[in-house]
Scaffold this motif. Structure first.
Motif, short mmCIF file in Angstrom:
data_model
loop_
_atom_site.label_atom_id
_atom_site.label_comp_id
_atom_site.label_asym_id
_atom_site.label_seq_id
_atom_site.Cartn_x
_atom_site.Cartn_y
_atom_site.Cartn_z
N SER A 192 44.37 46.76 39.09
CA SER A 192 44.44 45.62 38.17
C SER A 192 43.80 44.39 38.80
O SER A 192 43.03 43.67 38.14
N LEU A 243 40.39 42.83 37.18
CA LEU A 243 40.50 41.53 36.54
C LEU A 243 39.60 40.49 37.20
O LEU A 243 39.26 39.48 36.58
N MET A 273 46.86 38.82 35.78
CA MET A 273 45.97 38.31 34.73
C MET A 273 46.01 36.79 34.70
O MET A 273 44.97 36.13 34.62
N ASP A 282 43.03 34.30 36.24
CA ASP A 282 42.42 33.43 35.23
C ASP A 282 42.42 31.98 35.67
O ASP A 282 41.38 31.30 35.58
N SER A 307 39.86 31.34 38.30
CA SER A 307 38.54 31.86 38.02
C SER A 307 37.42 30.84 38.23
O SER A 307 36.28 31.20 38.53
#
Length: 296
Positions: free
Chosen positions: A61, A65, A222, A226, A229
């Motif tokens: 994951s 991601l 996640m 994010d 990022s």
């Protein structure tokens, strides 16, 4: 009385969602998922599932991601969504980050993951397909875990910024002023333990099936990838989550070092006023954009 009212509201909400769910079409992926889950139970021990299964879920994951953000740096069109455009990613920083991640994942996090089996045994957490909660229950549990983790993260993260201890622990994570997705778990081993504790509190509170462990891992990764990022991409589905902080909120923390301490939501920073510099920064940006438009 207030507690009874809250329970009644939650029960009513649950029944309403359950009623709506009864009208939804069957999920075509449910049967293959059920077959795969039962195959796993038939061929592996609970210790193997809890330990190596959790490790695989985390590693796969995490790096999957990270792929979109990694690819964005090679796409000129995506550069307009990069928040700190004057600080591009470099191979040197990304390689250094990757090596530290491998150390943290296998020498800090793996020993913790090895305790997953004993946790599920101690609390009699089921693995069977028949006892798996419905999807909307898992979603609600993950949201509850996020609320708890966010509270823990805000106060402990703010403490790690105290001038007497910042340089010993949290400074490592702030090595990158302009964050990128893979840097989400780039941290001092002690920080991994301190802030990572918040991840497990919600599990202790809500966990009624091993599936929640993996669902919450994916949700948390996640979110943290994010916000690290470095890109504020439009139509991001995470922005549909109420009070979600997002990449711009956390990117400002890396750029400014002060304020915006929460991990997922904005309410703690709003309550304690630690988002004041971010709000002032956004207002300044808006004024600059208006001036630019008028000149154009």
């Amino acid at each position: 009385m207030a507690m009874n009212d809250s329970v009644n509201i939650l029960n009513s909400a649950y029944l309403a969602v359950e009623y709506i769910d009864s009208f939804l079409p069957d999920n075509p992926l449910q049967q293959p998922f059920k077959n795969a889950w039962n195959y796993m139970l038939d061929n592996y021990t609970k210790f193997q599932i809890a330990t190596w299964g959790s490790l695989i879920v985390h590693e796969v994951s995490y790096f999957l991601l990270c792929v979109p953000g990694f690819v964005f740096q090679f796409i000129p069109y995506m550069q307009k969504y990069k928040i700190q455009q004057d600080k591009p990613e470099t191979w040197e920083k990304q390689w250094k980050c990757f090596k530290t991640l491998l150390f943290n994942h296998f020498f800090i996090q793996l020993p913790l993951i090895c305790g997953t089996y004993y946790f599920t045994e101690y609390f009699n957490i089921p693995y069977e397909w028949e006892e798996m909660p419905r999807w909307y229950v898992v979603v609600a549990q993950c949201f509850g875990c996020a609320v708890i983790e966010d509270a823990w993260h805000y106060f402990l993260h703010r403490l790690l910024h105290h001038k007497r201890i910042y340089k010993y622990i949290h400074k490592v994570h702030h090595e990158f002023v302009s964050p990128f997705g893979m840097q989400a778990e780039y941290a001092h081993p002690l920080e991994t333990l301190i802030l990572g504790t918040g991840f497990f509190i919600g599990i202790v509170v809500f966990c009624n099936h091993v599936i929640l462990l993996w669902a919450w891992v994916i949700c948390r990764l996640m979110e943290t990838i994010d916000v690290h990022s470095g890109y504020d991409v439009p139509l991001n589905p995470l922005h549909l989550v109420p009070f979600y902080a997002g990449a711009r909120f956390h990117d400002f923390h890396h750029m400014n070092f002060i304020g915006n301490y929460a991990s997922t939501f904005t309410w703690w920073d709003r309550i304690f006023g630690t988002d004041s510099q971010f709000i002032a920064y956004k207002e300044k940006e808006k004024k600059q954009q208006l001036v630019t438009k008028k000149k154009a």
